[in-house]
Design a protein around this motif. Structure first.
Motif, PDB file in Angstrom:
ATOM      1  N   GLU A  96       0.561  -1.231  -0.025  1.00 21.01           N
ATOM      2  CA  GLU A  96      -0.318  -0.138  -0.027  1.00 21.01           C
ATOM      3  C   GLU A  96       0.485   0.859   0.118  1.00 21.01           C
ATOM      4  O   GLU A  96       0.473   2.379  -0.649  1.00 21.01           O
ATOM      5  N   HIS A 104      -5.900  -1.635  -3.362  1.00 14.10           N
ATOM      6  CA  HIS A 104      -7.022  -0.829  -3.138  1.00 14.10           C
ATOM      7  C   HIS A 104      -7.334  -1.795  -2.225  1.00 14.10           C
ATOM      8  O   HIS A 104      -7.461  -3.274  -2.717  1.00 14.10           O
ATOM      9  N   ALA A 106     -10.231  -3.844  -0.311  1.00 20.04           N
ATOM     10  CA  ALA A 106     -12.001  -3.920   0.068  1.00 20.04           C
ATOM     11  C   ALA A 106     -12.416  -5.172   0.585  1.00 20.04           C
ATOM     12  O   ALA A 106     -11.578  -5.936   0.989  1.00 20.04           O
ATOM     13  N   ARG A 125     -11.026   3.626 -10.296  1.00 24.67           N
ATOM     14  CA  ARG A 125     -12.106   3.277  -8.876  1.00 24.67           C
ATOM     15  C   ARG A 125     -13.127   2.591  -9.250  1.00 24.67           C
ATOM     16  O   ARG A 125     -14.037   1.828  -8.829  1.00 24.67           O
ATOM     17  N   VAL A 148     -14.785   0.821  -5.254  1.00 21.87           N
ATOM     18  CA  VAL A 148     -13.611   0.344  -4.519  1.00 21.87           C
ATOM     19  C   VAL A 148     -13.454   1.722  -3.236  1.00 21.87           C
ATOM     20  O   VAL A 148     -13.130   1.164  -2.260  1.00 21.87           O
ATOM     21  N   LYS A 149     -14.580   2.583  -3.859  1.00 18.28           N
ATOM     22  CA  LYS A 149     -14.558   3.482  -3.012  1.00 18.28           C
ATOM     23  C   LYS A 149     -15.368   3.953  -2.321  1.00 18.28           C
ATOM     24  O   LYS A 149     -15.580   4.037  -0.509  1.00 18.28           O
TER      25      LYS A 149
END
Length: 415
Positions: A96, A104, A106, A125, A148-149
């Motif tokens: 990261e 990402h 999740a 995204r 993913v946001k």
């Protein structure tokens, strides 16, 4: 175990995995069940699971924006040397922190509570994900757009496999307008391939083409190139094409026996474990004599080349994996900061490496970028038998399960 025997065993498992569907994140827990039920690729499916434990790898290159001619990064010319015994592999930052814009984390479930598997990035995204009935990899029932946001999901396609489906695409593809996947179904003693498509923005699925000829529980490696679909038959090779407008598939001239490894590149020989009898005394010797995908063909230009490496090695477009080193097709060697299983690189650039501490104990895995020589620790705990597998047919997406969540990496976003 001798070095040669260990190399041979690793080669067998990795090569079998190259022609098996991509393993699900919980595959290790399902190995015994899948073995009993002889799902999907039979022996190759079990080998794919084993390769998750042994981990995957590859070698470096940059591909231009159109993903055409590769632009090789000049390799070091110094000869490779084996790392001293008990020398710890270098430590790298968390993935990261190395590529924050591309990584990402999740949840493992969609907002409706269903497990899902990432397939491809639709934009920076939004991830195309699939759901499967009963968690069965060959019973895909939906394609979704997952943000993913915001962590929201929208159903794009209600997927309906045809009756008697035995294999479903190991990956779903997306171009500017449409989605593509394939299935294999039984029809008497035959195995029939159907290639499917649906609107990228959502809608009903439709059949693009139908043909027979895949062996057993085989399938195809599919790519979309401009206004055509191109693919290779598992276990047989040959590169076929079909206009997206429909019609009949045709074998591209000069590609018989070749395997598509990333348009416009195809290579031979493939490694088919079924051609080797485990009881034969010369099995190890015959495996050790292979340079898998050593002969390369540019389908568009017809140019052919042979890798200047010695067995045993597995080659991609620009580099070959040999032990814990990368060797350029035309020379040059680079040591890797960890141990791979022989396999071409994803996007001819990325691979995962298993690492050890100074006592020789597993320390986990890293994602390694052979172009920039940067690497990020995946954060997996060896004590939990957690591992990740990167398939060179990955569509620019790499994902793995970690601590009850999913880590999804946009490889195309890494610069």
């Amino acid at each position: 175990m001798t070095d040669n025997l260990e190399t041979s065993l690793t080669a067998e498992l990795a090569a079998a995995a190259r022609h098996a569907p991509r393993p699900a994140h919980d595959l290790l827990a399902r190995v015994e069940e899948e073995h009993r039920r002889r799902r999907r690729n039979g022996v190759a499916g079990l080998a794919a699971a084993a390769s998750v434990v042994l981990l995957t790898a590859g070698a470096p290159l940059v591909i231009d924006a159109a993903r055409g001619t590769p632009v090789a990064t000049p390799p070091p010319t110094a000869a490779a040397t084996e790392r001293p015994a008990q020398q710890a592999d270098p430590v790298f930052p968390p993935i990261e922190k190395v590529w924050p814009g591309a990584v990402h984390v999740a949840p493992a479930l969609l907002p409706n509570g269903r497990p899902f598997r990432p397939e491809a990035f639709l934009d920076d995204r939004t991830v195309l994900v699939r759901t499967e009935k009963g968690g069965h990899a060959d019973k895909m029932d939906g394609l979704w757009a997952y943000d993913v946001k915001a962590r929201t999901a929208r159903l794009l396609v209600q997927v309906t496999p045809p009756p008697k489906t035995v294999v479903t695409a190991s990956s779903v593809l997306a171009d500017r307008d449409r989605l593509y996947w394939w299935t294999v179904r039984k029809q008497g003693s035959k195995r029939i391939v159907d290639i499917w498509t649906a609107p990228r923005k959502g809608g009903a699925q439709s059949r693009l083409t139908t043909f027979e000829g895949v062996p057993g529980y085989g399938g195809i490696d599919l790519e979309i190139v401009g206004d055509k679909a191109v693919w290779t038959l598992w276990g047989k090779g040959g590169v076929y094409e079909l206009p997206l407008s429909g019609g009949k598939p045709r074998l591209l001239p000069g590609t018989s026996g070749y395997t598509l490894i990333g348009w416009p590149w195809a290579a031979t020989p493939r490694y088919d474990p079924q051609q080797y009898d485990p009881d034969q005394r010369d099995l190890r010797q015959r495996v050790d004599e292979l340079v898998v995908f050593g002969d390369l063909l540019n389908i568009e230009t017809g140019k052919r080349s042979t890798a200047a490496v010695k067995p045993f090695a597995t080659c991609g477009i620009s580099w070959c994996v040999k032990g814990d080193t990368l060797e350029g097709r035309e020379g040059g060697t680079r040591d890797l900061p960890g141990n791979p299983v022989p396999d071409p690189l994803a996007l001819d650039r990325f691979l995962t490496l298993s690492q050890q501490d100074k006592d020789g104990k597993s320390r986990g895995q890293v994602l390694y970028d052979a172009t920039t020589r940067r690497a990020g620790d995946l954060g997996l705990r060896p004590s939990q038998n957690a591992s990740a597998s990167l398939d060179y047919r990955s569509n620019g997406l790499f994902w793995y399960a970690r601590d009850g969540k999913q880590v999804i990496v946009n490889l195309d976003a890494i610069r």
